[in-house]
Design a protein around this motif. Structure first.
Motif, PDB file in Angstrom:
ATOM      1  N   LEU A 168      41.853  -6.077  41.823  1.00 10.83           N
ATOM      2  CA  LEU A 168      41.563  -6.656  40.550  1.00 10.83           C
ATOM      3  C   LEU A 168      41.146  -4.924  39.530  1.00 10.83           C
ATOM      4  O   LEU A 168      40.385  -4.336  40.083  1.00 10.83           O
ATOM      5  N   ILE A 169      41.410  -5.090  38.615  1.00 11.49           N
ATOM      6  CA  ILE A 169      41.144  -4.069  37.596  1.00 11.49           C
ATOM      7  C   ILE A 169      39.246  -4.314  36.568  1.00 11.49           C
ATOM      8  O   ILE A 169      40.215  -5.400  36.301  1.00 11.49           O
ATOM      9  N   THR A 170      38.967  -3.552  37.030  1.00 13.81           N
ATOM     10  CA  THR A 170      37.861  -3.205  35.500  1.00 13.81           C
ATOM     11  C   THR A 170      37.582  -2.108  34.666  1.00 13.81           C
ATOM     12  O   THR A 170      38.303  -1.577  35.021  1.00 13.81           O
ATOM     13  N   ASN A 171      37.081  -1.780  33.852  1.00 12.48           N
ATOM     14  CA  ASN A 171      36.642  -1.714  32.662  1.00 12.48           C
ATOM     15  C   ASN A 171      35.189  -1.565  32.291  1.00 12.48           C
ATOM     16  O   ASN A 171      35.097  -1.394  31.079  1.00 12.48           O
ATOM     17  N   THR A 172      34.316  -0.900  33.575  1.00 14.92           N
ATOM     18  CA  THR A 172      32.923  -1.428  32.702  1.00 14.92           C
ATOM     19  C   THR A 172      32.422   0.492  32.699  1.00 14.92           C
ATOM     20  O   THR A 172      31.460   0.350  32.348  1.00 14.92           O
ATOM     21  N   GLY A 173      33.001   1.585  33.284  1.00 17.53           N
ATOM     22  CA  GLY A 173      32.480   2.683  32.667  1.00 17.53           C
ATOM     23  C   GLY A 173      32.123   3.133  33.828  1.00 17.53           C
ATOM     24  O   GLY A 173      31.417   4.414  33.993  1.00 17.53           O
ATOM     25  N   ASN A 303      23.993 -12.096  40.151  1.00 17.91           N
ATOM     26  CA  ASN A 303      24.991 -12.252  38.871  1.00 17.91           C
ATOM     27  C   ASN A 303      25.581 -11.263  38.210  1.00 17.91           C
ATOM     28  O   ASN A 303      25.068 -11.482  37.332  1.00 17.91           O
ATOM     29  N   PHE A 304      25.331 -10.428  39.011  1.00 13.45           N
ATOM     30  CA  PHE A 304      26.616  -8.659  38.951  1.00 13.45           C
ATOM     31  C   PHE A 304      27.699  -9.513  37.905  1.00 13.45           C
ATOM     32  O   PHE A 304      28.608  -9.816  38.955  1.00 13.45           O
ATOM     33  N   LYS A 305      27.552  -9.438  36.507  1.00 13.67           N
ATOM     34  CA  LYS A 305      29.017 -10.010  35.816  1.00 13.67           C
ATOM     35  C   LYS A 305      29.883  -9.001  35.899  1.00 13.67           C
ATOM     36  O   LYS A 305      29.390  -7.725  35.618  1.00 13.67           O
ATOM     37  N   VAL A 306      31.647  -8.626  35.689  1.00 18.77           N
ATOM     38  CA  VAL A 306      32.260  -7.713  35.909  1.00 18.77           C
ATOM     39  C   VAL A 306      33.539  -7.764  35.363  1.00 18.77           C
ATOM     40  O   VAL A 306      33.934  -8.953  35.924  1.00 18.77           O
ATOM     41  N   GLU A 307      33.888  -7.564  33.918  1.00 18.35           N
ATOM     42  CA  GLU A 307      34.990  -8.051  33.454  1.00 18.35           C
ATOM     43  C   GLU A 307      36.542  -7.577  34.403  1.00 18.35           C
ATOM     44  O   GLU A 307      36.167  -7.150  34.808  1.00 18.35           O
ATOM     45  N   ILE A 308      37.285  -8.790  34.403  1.00 20.90           N
ATOM     46  CA  ILE A 308      37.937  -8.113  34.611  1.00 20.90           C
ATOM     47  C   ILE A 308      39.272  -7.841  33.937  1.00 20.90           C
ATOM     48  O   ILE A 308      39.775  -8.970  32.965  1.00 20.90           O
ATOM     49  N   ILE A 309      40.161  -7.079  34.411  1.00 22.85           N
ATOM     50  CA  ILE A 309      40.723  -6.389  32.765  1.00 22.85           C
ATOM     51  C   ILE A 309      42.188  -7.038  33.506  1.00 22.85           C
ATOM     52  O   ILE A 309      43.686  -6.482  32.428  1.00 22.85           O
ATOM     53  N   GLY A 310      42.498  -6.981  34.544  1.00 20.63           N
ATOM     54  CA  GLY A 310      44.252  -6.935  35.058  1.00 20.63           C
ATOM     55  C   GLY A 310      44.591  -6.323  36.898  1.00 20.63           C
ATOM     56  O   GLY A 310      43.162  -7.105  37.068  1.00 20.63           O
ATOM     57  N   THR A 311      45.187  -7.107  37.556  1.00 21.70           N
ATOM     58  CA  THR A 311      45.571  -6.760  38.515  1.00 21.70           C
ATOM     59  C   THR A 311      46.683  -5.378  39.142  1.00 21.70           C
ATOM     60  O   THR A 311      46.966  -5.258  37.618  1.00 21.70           O
ATOM     61  N   LYS A 312      46.350  -4.680  40.423  1.00 22.18           N
ATOM     62  CA  LYS A 312      47.412  -3.996  40.193  1.00 22.18           C
ATOM     63  C   LYS A 312      48.360  -4.686  40.963  1.00 22.18           C
ATOM     64  O   LYS A 312      48.298  -6.307  41.241  1.00 22.18           O
TER      65      LYS A 312
END
Length: 344
Positions: A168-173, A303-312
């Motif tokens: 999964l692709i993320t963009n958290t910084g 409950n560490f939330k991480v937004e998902i912006i895409g997949t490989k």
């Protein structure tokens, strides 16, 4: 196996079974003893029940053993006793050659014509054709999705295709900071704030997002929902504890700073990411935290939330979601219901 038929295999690569060599990390996982219809995802569950039968395992193993392959059961997974996929490939090819199967290598079949109950391909005519091109996964092995075009040519319906069992692709910084880190925990997938599924295991952090078997097992729903503009995120639980156990543990070390307490159970870099994201004063002792501040610490761990912006993509996915509609094939033979003699 093939004595009653003249069989020709058209292979686009310069050798057969190229993708087989990759399975099971090169060990060739032949079968899973816990295989059952409920392990499969489909909108046609009743058809899956017909395809996956209780007697399937014995039949499957008997075929391989009759060809001389020695099989071993390792924690419910069947492998060749050599733990080498090359042996599976060799046994299959030996059996095919013994039965006069002809192989035509470096031959790409892009179109099959059908006239007068005969199939025509590469200048040859056949009574039956089995399309075994693979999906769109690992195109470097030759499976680039051409089989879907062939199926469409015979008026088969192809459901939308998505990479699955994929990172999964993320963009958290935080990606550059957490890259290379691994933690054991539980990861849960949420679609529009509704939990879909949870998996427990090793979570792998990398420069583009998150991976690991538990993450891959959640991936099939991601891209489809993102394409529908649904909100997709995961929640990571870094501990196998509940809220009360965390409080009890922290109270035991209440005169220590939060940073030093975290040193006992979580990676330093991951801890610093949690401190940053949740604005936790890592140099403050637990007994100096307000009730609200303690709730924030617990939230960060459970409950560490991480937004998902895409997949490989398909290059890195292990399987493909979607394909030929199951309602258009015979579940017992996988013969097309639209064209007699055509199999997938």
């Amino acid at each position: 196996m093939f004595l009653k038929h003249d069989v020709v295999v058209y292979e686009r690569n310069n050798q057969a079974l190229k993708k087989l060599l990759l399975t099971g990390s090169g060990r060739c996982n032949l079968y899973n003893i816990n295989n059952s219809y409920d392990k499969y995802h489909s909108s046609n569950e009743e058809i899956i029940k017909e395809i996956i039968s209780k007697g399937e395992l014995d039949n499957y193993l008997n075929i391989f053993q009759s060809m001389g392959l020695v099989v071993t059961n390792k924690n419910g997974y069947y492998y060749p006793i050599s733990q080498n996929s090359q042996n599976v490939r060799a046994v299959l090819l030996n059996e095919a050659i013994k039965n006069n199967v002809k192989f035509k290598y470096d031959t790409l079949i892009e179109k099959i014509e059908y006239k007068n109950n005969k199939f025509f391909l590469a200048g040859d005519a056949f009574d039956k054709v089995i399309v075994t091109t693979g999906s769109k996964v690992f195109p470097k092995t030759g499976s680039d999705g051409i089989g879907y075009k062939i199926a469409k040519d015979f008026n088969h319906t192809i459901t939308e295709l998505y990479p699955s069992l994929v990172s999964l692709i993320t963009n958290t910084g935080y990606e550059n900071k957490w890259a290379g880190k691994r933690v054991h925990g539980t990861v849960s997938l949420y679609i529009n704030d509704k939990i879909v599924k949870s998996e427990t295991g090793e979570i792998q952090f990398n420069k583009t997002g998150i991976s690991g078997i538990c993450v891959l097992n959640l991936s099939r729903e991601v891209l489809m929902n993102l394409n529908k503009n649904n909100k997709v995120y995961v929640s990571i639980n870094f501990l196998y504890w509940d809220k009360s156990k965390i409080i009890t543990y922290f109270d035991k070390f209440k005169d220590k700073t939060i940073s030093k307490i975290f040193d006992g159970f979580i990676d330093y870099e991951i801890a610093n990411i949690l401190f940053s994201k949740y604005k936790i004063n890592k140099d403050k002792t637990w007994d100096k935290f307000s009730i609200r501040e303690k709730e924030i610490v617990i939230e960060a761990l459970l409950n560490f939330k991480v937004e998902i912006i895409g997949t490989k993509g398909f290059n890195e996915a292990q399987v493909c979601r979607g394909g030929i509609k199951l309602t258009e094939v015979n579940p017992h033979t996988l013969e097309s219901k639209l064209v007699k003699g055509l199999y997938f």
